[in-house]
Write a protein that holds these residues in place. Structure first.
Motif, PDB file in Angstrom:
ATOM      1  N   TYR A  16       0.823  -1.202   0.000  1.00 16.61           N
ATOM      2  CA  TYR A  16       0.000   0.000   0.000  1.00 16.61           C
ATOM      3  C   TYR A  16       0.859   1.256   0.000  1.00 16.61           C
ATOM      4  O   TYR A  16       0.774   2.071   0.888  1.00 16.61           O
ATOM      5  CB  TYR A  16      -0.937   0.011   1.196  1.00 16.61           C
ATOM      6  CG  TYR A  16      -2.031  -0.968   1.036  1.00 16.61           C
ATOM      7  CD1 TYR A  16      -3.295  -0.561   0.639  1.00 16.61           C
ATOM      8  CD2 TYR A  16      -1.816  -2.311   1.237  1.00 16.61           C
ATOM      9  CE1 TYR A  16      -4.310  -1.459   0.478  1.00 16.61           C
ATOM     10  CE2 TYR A  16      -2.826  -3.232   1.072  1.00 16.61           C
ATOM     11  CZ  TYR A  16      -4.064  -2.797   0.693  1.00 16.61           C
ATOM     12  OH  TYR A  16      -5.081  -3.675   0.520  1.00 16.61           O
ATOM     13  N   ALA A 204      -8.723   1.917  -3.069  1.00 10.21           N
ATOM     14  CA  ALA A 204      -9.200   0.739  -3.795  1.00 10.21           C
ATOM     15  C   ALA A 204      -9.602  -0.349  -2.806  1.00 10.21           C
ATOM     16  O   ALA A 204     -10.638  -0.996  -2.947  1.00 10.21           O
ATOM     17  CB  ALA A 204      -8.101   0.234  -4.721  1.00 10.21           C
ATOM     18  N   ARG A 205      -8.791  -0.504  -1.778  1.00  7.38           N
ATOM     19  CA  ARG A 205      -9.068  -1.518  -0.769  1.00  7.38           C
ATOM     20  C   ARG A 205     -10.354  -1.179  -0.020  1.00  7.38           C
ATOM     21  O   ARG A 205     -11.197  -2.041   0.228  1.00  7.38           O
ATOM     22  CB  ARG A 205      -7.894  -1.595   0.193  1.00  7.38           C
ATOM     23  CG  ARG A 205      -8.005  -2.670   1.237  1.00  7.38           C
ATOM     24  CD  ARG A 205      -6.712  -2.705   2.024  1.00  7.38           C
ATOM     25  NE  ARG A 205      -6.719  -3.702   3.055  1.00  7.38           N
ATOM     26  CZ  ARG A 205      -7.270  -3.533   4.248  1.00  7.38           C
ATOM     27  NH1 ARG A 205      -7.887  -2.418   4.513  1.00  7.38           N
ATOM     28  NH2 ARG A 205      -7.215  -4.480   5.166  1.00  7.38           N
ATOM     29  N   GLU A 208     -13.322  -2.070  -1.911  1.00  6.76           N
ATOM     30  CA  GLU A 208     -13.593  -3.507  -1.861  1.00  6.76           C
ATOM     31  C   GLU A 208     -14.299  -3.882  -0.570  1.00  6.76           C
ATOM     32  O   GLU A 208     -15.125  -4.797  -0.535  1.00  6.76           O
ATOM     33  CB  GLU A 208     -12.288  -4.292  -1.984  1.00  6.76           C
ATOM     34  CG  GLU A 208     -11.724  -4.292  -3.372  1.00  6.76           C
ATOM     35  CD  GLU A 208     -10.520  -5.195  -3.502  1.00  6.76           C
ATOM     36  OE1 GLU A 208     -10.018  -5.315  -4.602  1.00  6.76           O
ATOM     37  OE2 GLU A 208     -10.087  -5.781  -2.493  1.00  6.76           O
ATOM     38  N   ARG A 243     -10.536 -12.727  -3.473  1.00  7.27           N
ATOM     39  CA  ARG A 243     -10.264 -12.115  -2.184  1.00  7.27           C
ATOM     40  C   ARG A 243     -11.549 -11.634  -1.500  1.00  7.27           C
ATOM     41  O   ARG A 243     -11.746 -11.836  -0.314  1.00  7.27           O
ATOM     42  CB  ARG A 243      -9.327 -10.939  -2.414  1.00  7.27           C
ATOM     43  CG  ARG A 243      -8.750 -10.314  -1.208  1.00  7.27           C
ATOM     44  CD  ARG A 243      -7.732  -9.265  -1.601  1.00  7.27           C
ATOM     45  NE  ARG A 243      -8.207  -8.379  -2.634  1.00  7.27           N
ATOM     46  CZ  ARG A 243      -7.783  -8.383  -3.885  1.00  7.27           C
ATOM     47  NH1 ARG A 243      -6.874  -9.219  -4.270  1.00  7.27           N
ATOM     48  NH2 ARG A 243      -8.269  -7.551  -4.766  1.00  7.27           N
ATOM     49  N   VAL A 738     -13.554  -4.382 -16.148  1.00  8.79           N
ATOM     50  CA  VAL A 738     -12.774  -5.475 -15.586  1.00  8.79           C
ATOM     51  C   VAL A 738     -11.627  -4.951 -14.738  1.00  8.79           C
ATOM     52  O   VAL A 738     -11.363  -5.452 -13.657  1.00  8.79           O
ATOM     53  CB  VAL A 738     -12.247  -6.390 -16.703  1.00  8.79           C
ATOM     54  CG1 VAL A 738     -11.427  -7.502 -16.133  1.00  8.79           C
ATOM     55  CG2 VAL A 738     -13.392  -6.952 -17.492  1.00  8.79           C
ATOM     56  N   LEU A 739     -10.947  -3.933 -15.241  1.00 13.52           N
ATOM     57  CA  LEU A 739      -9.795  -3.412 -14.502  1.00 13.52           C
ATOM     58  C   LEU A 739     -10.208  -2.364 -13.485  1.00 13.52           C
ATOM     59  O   LEU A 739      -9.378  -1.864 -12.743  1.00 13.52           O
ATOM     60  CB  LEU A 739      -8.764  -2.823 -15.464  1.00 13.52           C
ATOM     61  CG  LEU A 739      -8.056  -3.803 -16.388  1.00 13.52           C
ATOM     62  CD1 LEU A 739      -7.239  -3.066 -17.423  1.00 13.52           C
ATOM     63  CD2 LEU A 739      -7.152  -4.727 -15.588  1.00 13.52           C
ATOM     64  N   ASN A 740     -11.496  -2.034 -13.471  1.00 15.90           N
ATOM     65  CA  ASN A 740     -12.001  -1.046 -12.520  1.00 15.90           C
ATOM     66  C   ASN A 740     -11.272   0.294 -12.649  1.00 15.90           C
ATOM     67  O   ASN A 740     -10.838   0.883 -11.659  1.00 15.90           O
ATOM     68  CB  ASN A 740     -11.844  -1.582 -11.102  1.00 15.90           C
ATOM     69  CG  ASN A 740     -13.092  -1.369 -10.292  1.00 15.90           C
ATOM     70  OD1 ASN A 740     -14.081  -0.837 -10.809  1.00 15.90           O
ATOM     71  ND2 ASN A 740     -13.064  -1.761  -9.045  1.00 15.90           N
ATOM     72  N   LEU A 741     -11.131   0.719 -13.880  1.00 16.22           N
ATOM     73  CA  LEU A 741     -10.379   1.943 -14.135  1.00 16.22           C
ATOM     74  C   LEU A 741     -11.224   3.171 -13.829  1.00 16.22           C
ATOM     75  O   LEU A 741     -12.450   3.128 -13.890  1.00 16.22           O
ATOM     76  CB  LEU A 741      -9.961   2.005 -15.602  1.00 16.22           C
ATOM     77  CG  LEU A 741      -9.049   0.915 -16.121  1.00 16.22           C
ATOM     78  CD1 LEU A 741      -8.841   1.093 -17.612  1.00 16.22           C
ATOM     79  CD2 LEU A 741      -7.718   0.963 -15.403  1.00 16.22           C
TER      80      LEU A 741
ATOM     81  N   GLY B 787      -5.824  -4.099  -3.748  1.00 22.67           N
ATOM     82  CA  GLY B 787      -6.649  -4.459  -4.882  1.00 22.67           C
ATOM     83  C   GLY B 787      -5.805  -4.743  -6.105  1.00 22.67           C
ATOM     84  O   GLY B 787      -5.055  -3.890  -6.555  1.00 22.67           O
ATOM     85  N   ARG B 789      -7.301  -5.344  -8.813  1.00 25.26           N
ATOM     86  CA  ARG B 789      -8.043  -4.503  -9.733  1.00 25.26           C
ATOM     87  C   ARG B 789      -7.792  -3.055  -9.322  1.00 25.26           C
ATOM     88  O   ARG B 789      -7.273  -2.775  -8.262  1.00 25.26           O
ATOM     89  CB  ARG B 789      -9.518  -4.824  -9.652  1.00 25.26           C
ATOM     90  CG  ARG B 789      -9.836  -6.223 -10.095  1.00 25.26           C
ATOM     91  CD  ARG B 789     -11.240  -6.583  -9.719  1.00 25.26           C
ATOM     92  NE  ARG B 789     -12.193  -5.901 -10.583  1.00 25.26           N
ATOM     93  CZ  ARG B 789     -13.470  -5.791 -10.280  1.00 25.26           C
ATOM     94  NH1 ARG B 789     -13.935  -6.264  -9.157  1.00 25.26           N
ATOM     95  NH2 ARG B 789     -14.285  -5.192 -11.100  1.00 25.26           N
ATOM     96  N   GLY B 790      -8.186  -2.196 -10.185  1.00 28.57           N
ATOM     97  CA  GLY B 790      -7.919  -0.795  -9.883  1.00 28.57           C
ATOM     98  C   GLY B 790      -6.574  -0.445 -10.474  1.00 28.57           C
ATOM     99  O   GLY B 790      -5.785  -1.302 -10.836  1.00 28.57           O
ATOM    100  N   THR B 791      -6.327   0.825 -10.569  1.00 26.77           N
ATOM    101  CA  THR B 791      -5.112   1.236 -11.223  1.00 26.77           C
ATOM    102  C   THR B 791      -3.940   1.061 -10.268  1.00 26.77           C
ATOM    103  O   THR B 791      -3.844   1.742  -9.263  1.00 26.77           O
ATOM    104  CB  THR B 791      -5.220   2.702 -11.644  1.00 26.77           C
ATOM    105  OG1 THR B 791      -5.858   3.385 -10.565  1.00 26.77           O
ATOM    106  CG2 THR B 791      -6.034   2.855 -12.886  1.00 26.77           C
ATOM    107  N   THR B 792      -3.098   0.148 -10.603  1.00 31.95           N
ATOM    108  CA  THR B 792      -1.901  -0.068  -9.819  1.00 31.95           C
ATOM    109  C   THR B 792      -0.908   1.008 -10.210  1.00 31.95           C
ATOM    110  O   THR B 792      -0.443   1.039 -11.338  1.00 31.95           O
ATOM    111  CB  THR B 792      -1.291  -1.434 -10.151  1.00 31.95           C
ATOM    112  OG1 THR B 792      -2.355  -2.353 -10.328  1.00 31.95           O
ATOM    113  CG2 THR B 792      -0.360  -1.897  -9.082  1.00 31.95           C
TER     114      THR B 792
END
Lengths: 808, 808
Positions: A16, A204-205, A208, A243, A738-741, B787, B789-792
Motif C-alpha cells: 500500500y 481501492a481496498r 472492496e 479475495r 474489468v480493470l475497474n479503471l 486491490g 483490480r484498480g489502477t496499480t
C-alpha cells in the motif's frame, strides 16, 4: 520507493505504497519516537509494541471481525427496538378495546406517528438514508463513489428511522437498508482504522470493503452467512475477486455468529439455530410428483416478480412526476408518507378489512405461520390448534383459508410496491418473502386439500407439507424480484433446512429466467429511475449499433504538464480540477506521453519548493518580506503538527486538504508561496510604504513562479493506462469494467490526444441507449454473450484505418 | 463486419463474429439452400426450421442442461459399476472363508488385478488420465490450454480406469477425476455442438465452459449443486465472472437433479434426498459450550491438512526422483501401483490388521457409519446395534473404539497420501473426508464418554451428537487440504442438514487460516511438482524484488507484416509460427503499429489470391501450366466441399488446416499457388521439356509472389492490446490475469518494439521466484494485499524515464 521514515510502515502495509507520501508525517513522528527511545530501553519496547499493534490492526481479519461484530450488534439492537415498538402497538391496541373507533384510532395513529417521525428524521438528518440503499451501493461499487451516502450522519439517520418504520408495521423490510448500513459501517470503520494503520488509507481496498459490508448486512439480517456472501457478490459485482469472496465469508460468518449469539446471552433462545427454524421431515422431503408443481411455482413467481418490479417502477415514476409538478401533496414529504401509512393501517385494521388478510400479524409472525410444519386446512377450514395465536389469524368464520390467503397476497402485493416508494428507509426483500411464502402456502394448502391422503410410497404414507411450498414460494418470488440465485441459499439458511435444495434451486432458476426476460431487477429499476451514475452494461447482442470509437467520445481538452512546466502552470492545473493524476508529456509541441504524475506528488513538489525557498533562497528575498515570511511559515508548520488526530476521521487526506485549502481561498497562489496577506497587513501597518519595495517583492514572486519545475524528486508512473483512438466503445467498456479503471489516456503514435474517464464513457453509452433511460441488461441474458474477458477482436477495414492515418 | 452470407449466422451467434470467417463455408451452404427453396415453399420452411434449430442449439441453457445430464449419467454409471465391483469383492472374499490364506489371496489379488488393469489402461490409452486432473484443469483455465488433456481418449481412459480403481477399494476419491471428466465433457460437447451452431467455435467461450464442467463434476459426485458451483469458482479462478457463476449453478443443479433422480427411477431410493442424509435433531443442534471445541477441531484440521499436503509433496518428489534415477522399481508403472495395492490391501485385510481399523468397510460405508445419528460408545465400548454391519466393524473385543478410530486415522492418513501419488486416476477429496470424519467421530465419542449426561438446558436433556462432530471434522480437514470454503457447503448438501452452518463455517475458516499459512493447497503443490505451465501469482508483499519492466522480458524479434508486404512475405510469416494474430505496421522503417490482422484473415487473403489467379491472370500464365493448374485447383475445390462434417469433431478449424497443410508439406509455397508438383509430373511425363518454358514458369511464379498484398478486403483490429516498455511486470501480470490475455504488443511512441505472450510472462515471473519451483501463494494471504483490480500505480523517478527517452 519508500518516502523517508516510512520503511517500517511499508513493511506492515504490504504494497500500500500508494499513500506513502501521505504517511510521511506519521512515519516521521514514529521515527522520532524510536530515536528518542534509543536512550531509554522502555521506549524501545513501547515502539516495538506500537509497531506490533499497527501490524495487528492492519490485518484484514481484525477488521472483518470488528465489522461483523458491529453489524451484529446493530442488527440485534434494531430487532429489539422493533419488537418493543410492535409490543407497545398491540398493548395500546388491546388497551383501547372498549370501543372499535378508539381501537381504530390507536391502531392508525401509532403507525402514523412512527412513520412521520421516521420520514421527518430521515429527511432532516440525512436525505441519503431514504430508500433501500442497494442501488446506491451498487452504483458506488461500479460507477461513481457517492461519498455522501457513506457518512456517519447517514448511518444514524438510516438506523433510527429504519427502526421506526419497521416498528410502524409497514410492509417494508430491513434487508435492503442493512446492506447500505453494512457498507456505511465498512466505510466508517476503514476511516477509523486509518488512524492506526496506513493500510486503511488505500481507496481501492476500502471500496472492496464495501462489498464485504453488503455481505455482512444480509448475513446479520437473516443469520445467513453463505447466502449473504453470495448475494453481495451477485448484486454488487459483475466480476468477483476471490479475495472479496473470502472476506465476505469471514466477516459474514462472524457477524451471523454474534447475531445469533446475542439472543442466547439475552436468554431469549436456548442455542444458535436458524432464524425461522423449521422442522420438516428429513426422511422423505418431497415426492417426485411434486417437482413439476415446484417448477410451475417458479415460473409463476417469475411472472409475479417481474410484475412487482413493473408496478414499483410505475408508482415511482408517477410519484416523481407529481413531485416535479410540485403539487401540494408532494410538496411535503410527510404528507405522502402519512397518507400511505393511514391507508395501509386502515386496510389492515384487524376488526375491519384486516380480518380477511391476517391483519394483526406482523411480518415475522406471518412468516412463522407460513413456514409452520402443520397443514392448516381441512377442506378449506383452518383446524383448531390450541393456544396458537398466529394460526388463528388465518381462521375466519365466513371465509375459508384460500380466500384469506388470496386476499393477503393481492393486498400485500400492491401495498409493498407502494411502501417501498416512500421517502423512508425501506427494503423490498422481506415483504417479497412474505408474499412469496403466502403464495406457496396457498398452493401447498390447495394440494393438501386435493390430496388429503398424501403419497403412498412402499407402504409408507407421506402427507404433503404445505410449509415447504411456502419456503419455495418465498425463495422463488424473491429471486424473481432481485434476479439472484442466492435467495435460495438465504432461504435454506433462514429455515435451517437444506433438504429442499433441488426444488428451491429449480424454482429459483426458473423464476430468474422468466423474470429476467421481462424486466430488469428491482435494483436496476431503481438505478434507472433515480438516474444514478451507474456504468450500464452494453447489450452485446446489438453491438453493431455501438459503432463508436474512443476518439468519438474522448475528452480532447486534456490538462497536462510538460517537462518545461513552471510552478505557475502546475498551480494553475491543480486549481483547475481535482484529477487524481496528470499526464506528463515531453513538450507541448511533441505531446509525447512520458507518464503520469499523481496530484499528491505535485503537491509534494510545491511543498518542497516552499521549504526550499525558506531555506536557501533567503538571500535573494527582499529583506522585510523575509522576516514575515519566515514567521508565517514557521507558524503554519507548528500549526500543522499540532493538528489533532481526531480531525483525520473527518478529512482523510490531511496533507492535501491543507495545501489545496490554501489555494482555494482568495489570493491563494501567492499566499501559499510568499504569504502575501502578511505583506498586505504590513502595508496597512506602516502607512507610507515605498512603492519600489512592493514592486521588488512582486517581481521576486514572479521569478519564483516562472521557474521551471524540477521533477527529479517526483515519482512518475511510466505506464498509465493507455488506449488508442480506434479502441471501440465496447472494448473500452470491458477494460474499464474489468480493470475497474477511473480514467485512461488516449494516445496516437505515442502522442497524447485525449483522455477518457468514467464520465465520458457513461455518457457515450447512454447516448447509444434508448431515450427512456439507461438500458440495464439482465444477468441471465449474458448466457448468450461471448466472453467479456479475453481479447475482444473488433475489426475495421484498412481504408478506414488509413483515412485516420492520413488525417493525422 | 459480417462475411458474405453469414448474416443470419451472426444474428444467432450474438457477437461471436471472431470466427465469422471460418463460418463462411457453412453460411454459404445454408444460403444456397435458401436460394433453392425460394422456388419451393417446403424448402423455405425447412430453412426456417433449420435456423430456429441452430438458434435453439446455440442457447446456453440447452448446452448446460445437456452437460449436466451427461455428467449425471456418467457419475451414476460409475457408481453402479463400483458397487458391482465391491459386491463382487465381498462375494469372493466370503466364498473363500474356508481358510484364512485363501481368503487373504482372494482379498489381495482382486484389488491387485483391478489396480493393474486400471494402471495399465490409463497408461496405455491416455497417460493424461492419471492423477486428479484438477491441477491440469486449473492450469488450462489460467495458464496454457493443455489440449491433450481434453480429448475423448482421455475421457474414456479416465472413466474406465477410475471405475476400476474405485472398485479396488484403494483410499482414493472420485471427485478430483470427475472435475477433470466434467471439463473434458464440456470441451467435447462444445466441439460436438459446433457442428450445429457457430457459437461453439468461440474459444474464449469454450474455455469458460470448462469452469462449468468443474462445477458439474463436483455436483454430480456429491449431489451438491451450490457447493459444486462455489468449489469450481474457488479452485479454478482468481477472478469470477458473474456469467460463469450462473452457468455453474444452472448446470450443476440440473446435473445433481438427474444424478439423484436416476436411483429413484432405478428403484434404489424412494425420493430425492441427500447422498449421505443425516437425521440429527433440529431443535437443539449444539450447545454454546461445544463451539470452542468445534473451533479447536478446525485448528487441528488445519495443521492436519497442511501435514497431509506436506506428506503428499514429499512422497511425490521421492517417487519422481526414483523415476529419474531409472531404478528398476520405477521403470514399470505397474510394479509401483501393484506394490502399493498389495501393501494397502494386506494392511486392511479384515481378519488381520484390518480388524483394528474397520478394514472391511468401503469409504462409503465408513462415511455412513461416521455420520450415524447414534452414539457408539458406552465408555469406549461400541454398544450392540442389531443387524448393523457398519457399526459392528468398529467393535473389537480387545480394543476400545478410541484405539480403533485412532489407528484408522493414522493408517488412512499415510495410505491416502501414498495412493494419490500413483499413476492412476485418483482424487484426494473423499479419502480426506473419511479421515476428517473419523477424527470428528473420535472427538465426538470422547466428549460423549466424558459427558454422558449431555447438557441440561431449561430442564431438557440434550446429549452430544458425535455424528455432527464427524461432519464438522470432515469439512474442516477437506478445507485444510484444498484451501476452500465451499467444502463446508458441500458437506451441508451431502448430509442434507444445514443447522450446523455456523460451527462448520467457523471450523472451515480456521482450518483454512492455519493451513494456508503453512502450505500451499494440494492442487498448487501438484502444479508445482508436475511443473505445469501455470501462470503463478506474484507475491505482492515483496514487489520491490520484481523491479522488472516489460522491456526486460518482452520478445523483441516480433514477426510483423507491413503495408508493403508481398505474398511471399506473408507465406513466410505464416509458415514460421502459429501466432493467432500478426501486427500490421506502416513500414519496416517507421514500425508504426497500425493494428493487427488475424491469421485466418491472412489465410483468407491467400485463398482469394488463388481464386483471383485462376480467374483473371489466366492470360499471363504460360499455356501448358495453365491447363494443369486449372485442373488441380478445381479438383482441390471439389475435394474440399466434399469433406465430411464428421472430421470437424477432430479438427475444428477446417479451412485453416486445409491451407496450412498445403504449406507444410515439402514444396508447399509454389504448390499452393501454382501446383508445382503437377508441373513436375508433367516434366517426368514428357521426356524432353524445353528449359526456356520452365524458366518462364518460374519467373511467372516469382512475379506472383513478389506482388504486394492488397489488404483492402482484410479485417484489421485497429486496437490490439498494447503495453509500453515501462509497464512493470506486476501490471502486466495483472492485466493478463484479469483480461485473460494471450499476448500483447509493446510499443514505444507508437512504434512496435516487441511482444509479450503468456510464455514470456511466465518465464519472467519464474525467474524472480525461488529456484525450487514456482511459488504459489495461498488464497488467504490475499487478505493482506491491495486491490489487484484498480489502477496499480507504480512509479519510477524521472531520470530513469529520461534515460530511456534518450536511449531511444
Amino acid at each position: 520507493m519508500a518516502v523517508d521514515g516510512t520503511d517500517e510502515n511499508n513493511l506492515e502495509q504490504g504494497i500500500y505504497t500508494k499513500d506513502a507520501a501521505r504517511l510521511g508525517k506519521n512515519g516521521r513522528r514514529r521515527r522520532s519516537l524510536s530515536d528518542l527511545s534509543s536512550s531509554q530501553k522502555c521506549g524501545a519496547w513501547a515502539s516495538h509494541f506500537q509497531r506490533l499493534f499497527v501490524s495487528f490492526i492492519g490485518a484484514d481479519w481484525i477488521y472483518l471481525m470488528l465489522l461483523g461484530f458491529i453489524m451484529a450488534v446493530l442488527s440485534f439492537t434494531v430487532d429489539i427496538f422493533v419488537d418493543l415498538f410492535t409490543e407497545a402497538h398491540s398493548w395500546i391496541y388491546n388497551l383501547a378495546d372498549s370501543h372499535v373507533v378508539l381501537q381504530y384510532l390507536a391502531w392508525v395513529t401509532y403507525s402514523l406517528f412512527l412513520m412521520c417521525f421516521a420520514a421527518g428524521f430521515a429527511n432532516m438528518v440525512s436525505i441519503q438514508a431514504t430508500g433501500s440503499g442497494i442501488p446506491e451501493t451498487k452504483t458506488s461499487l461500479r460507477g461513481v463513489m457517492l461519498q455522501e451516502y457513506f457518512t456517519f450522519r447517514t448511518l444514524v439517520s438510516k438506523v433510527i428511522s429504519l427502526t421506526c418504520v419497521l416498528g410502524s408495521e409497514l410492509p417494508v423490510g430491513k434487508e435492503g437498508p442493512f446492506v447500505h448500513v453494512g457498507s456505511v459501517c465498512a466505510a466508517l470503520l476503514c476511516r477509523f482504522m486509518s488512524l492506526f494503520s496506513g493500510i486503511y488509507k488505500n481507496k481501492a481496498r476500502n471500496e472492496e470493503m464495501l462489498t464485504v459490508g453488503c455481505a455482512v448486512g444480509i448475513s446479520c439480517c437473516f443469520a445467513a452467512p453463505i447466502g449473504g456472501a453470495l448475494f453481495s457478490l451477485e448484486v454488487t459485482s459483475m466480476f468477483f475477486v476471490a479475495r472479496n469472496y473470502w472476506r465476505g465469508f469471514l466477516s459474514a460468518t462472524f457477524g451471523a455468529f454474534i447475531f445469533r449469539l446475542l439472543p442466547v446471552w439475552n436468554r431469549q433462545e436456548e442455542t444458535l439455530t436458524a432464524l425461522y427454524a423449521t422442522k420438516y421431515r428429513l426422511d422423505f422431503p418431497f415426492d417426485l410428483y411434486e417437482l413439476p408443481i415446484f417448477a410451475a411455482m417458479g415460473i409463476v413467481c417469475g411472472f409475479g416478480g417481474a410484475f412487482f418490479v413493473y408496478l414499483y417502477g410505475k408508482i415511482s415514476l408517477f410519484v416523481k412526476k407529481q413531485k416535479a409538478k410540485n403539487s401540494f401533496l408532494m410538496k411535503n414529504c410527510f404528507l405522502y408518507s402519512a397518507l400511505v401509512s393511514v391507508l395501509i393501517s386502515t386496510l389492515t385494521f384487524p376488526p375491519g378489512f384486516g380480518q380477511f388478510m391476517g391483519g394483526r400479524l406482523t411480518k415475522k409472525d406471518s412468516l412463522i405461520s407460513f413456514f409452520d410444519n402443520r397443514t392448516w386446512s381441512n377442506h378449506g377450514i383452518v383446524a383448531d390448534f390450541d393456544n396458537d395465536d398466529h394460526l388463528a389469524a388465518w381462521k375466519h368464520p365466513q371465509a375459508n383459508v384460500f380466500i384469506i390467503l388470496s386476499v393477503f397476497i393481492i393486498m400485500k402485493f400492491w401495498m409493498s410496491a407502494l411502501s417501498i416508494t416512500l421517502p423512508i428507509p425501506c427494503g423490498s426483500f422481506v415483504p417479497i418473502f412474505v408474499i412469496g411464502a403466502a403464495f406457496g402456502r396457498l398452493v401447498g394448502e390447495g394440494l393438501a386439500t386435493l390430496f388429503p391422503d398424501g403419497f403412498n410410497v412402499d407402504g409408507h404414507i407421506y402427507h404433503i407439507v404445505p410449509g415447504a411450498y411456502a419456503v419455495i414460494g418465498a425463495a422463488a418470488l424473491a429471486a424473481g424480484v432481485t434476479h439472484t440465485i442466492s435467495t435460495g441459499v438465504i432461504m435454506m439458511e433462514l429455515t435451517g433446512q437444506i433438504n429442499y435444495t433441488l426444488p428451491i434451486l429449480i424454482s429459483v432458476i426458473l423464476a430468474n429466467m422468466v423474470s429476467q426476460s421481462l424486466q430488469p431487477s428491482i435494483y436496476d429499476t431503481a438505478i434507472r429511475i433515480k438516474k444514478l451514475p451507474y456504468l450500464p452494461m452494453l447489450s452485446w447482442g446489438h453491438r453493431e449499433k455501438y459503432n463508436i470509437y474512443v476518439e468519438d467520445f474522448m475528452k480532447r481538452d486534456v490538462r497536462y504538464i510538460t517537462l518545461n512546466s513552471t510552478y505557475r502552470d502546475i498551480i494553475k492545473i491543480l486549481r483547475s480540477g481535482n484529477l487524481k493524476t496528470l499526464p506528463l508529456v515531453k513538450s507541448a509541441e511533441s505531446m509525447l506521453l512520458l507518464g503520469s504524475v499523481g496530484r499528491v506528488q505535485l503537491l509534494g513538489l510545491l511543498t518542497q519548493r516552499m521549504q526550499h525557498l525558506r531555506e536557501d533562497n533567503a538571500s535573494t528575498m527582499p529583506v522585510r518580506y523575509k522576516v514575515r515570511f519566515q514567521t508565517s511559515t514557521e507558524e503554519s508548520a507548528s500549526a500543522s503538527t499540532a493538528k489533532p488526530l481526531k480531525s483525520a476521521l473527518k478529512k482523510p487526506p490531511v496533507d492535501e486538504e491543507e495545501i489545496t485549502s490554501v489555494y482555494d481561498s482568495g489570493l491563494n497562489l501567492k499566499k501559499f508561496f510568499c504569504s502575501r496577506p502578511e505583506i498586505k497587513a504590513m502595508e496597512d501597518d506602516s502607512d507610507a510604504e515605498d512603492d519600489t519595495i512592493l514592486q521588488e517583492i512582486e517581481e521576486w514572486e514572479e521569478q519564483q513562479l516562472v521557474e521551471q519545475v524540477t521533477f527529479s524528486s517526483c515519482k512518475i508512473d511510466p505506464a498509465p493506462f493507455q488506449l488508442v483512438e480506434h479502441t471501440s466503445l465496447h472494448k473500452t467498456h470491458t477494460m474499464f469494467s474489468v480493470l475497474n479503471l477511473d480514467y485512461a489516456y488516449v494516445t496516437s503514435i505515442g502522442r497524447l490526444v485525449g483522455a477518457v474517464s468514467l464520465k465520458e464513457l457513461r455518457e457515450a453509452i447512454e447516448d447509444c441507449t434508448p431515450a427512456d433511460g439507461v438500458r440495464l441488461r439482465p444477468v441471465l441474458s449474458t448466457f448468450r454473450d461471448r466472453g467479456v474477458r479475453g481479447t475482444t477482436t473488433e475489426t475495421i477495414a484498412l481504408h478506414q484505418l488509413l483515412e485516420h492515418q492520413i488525417s493525422r
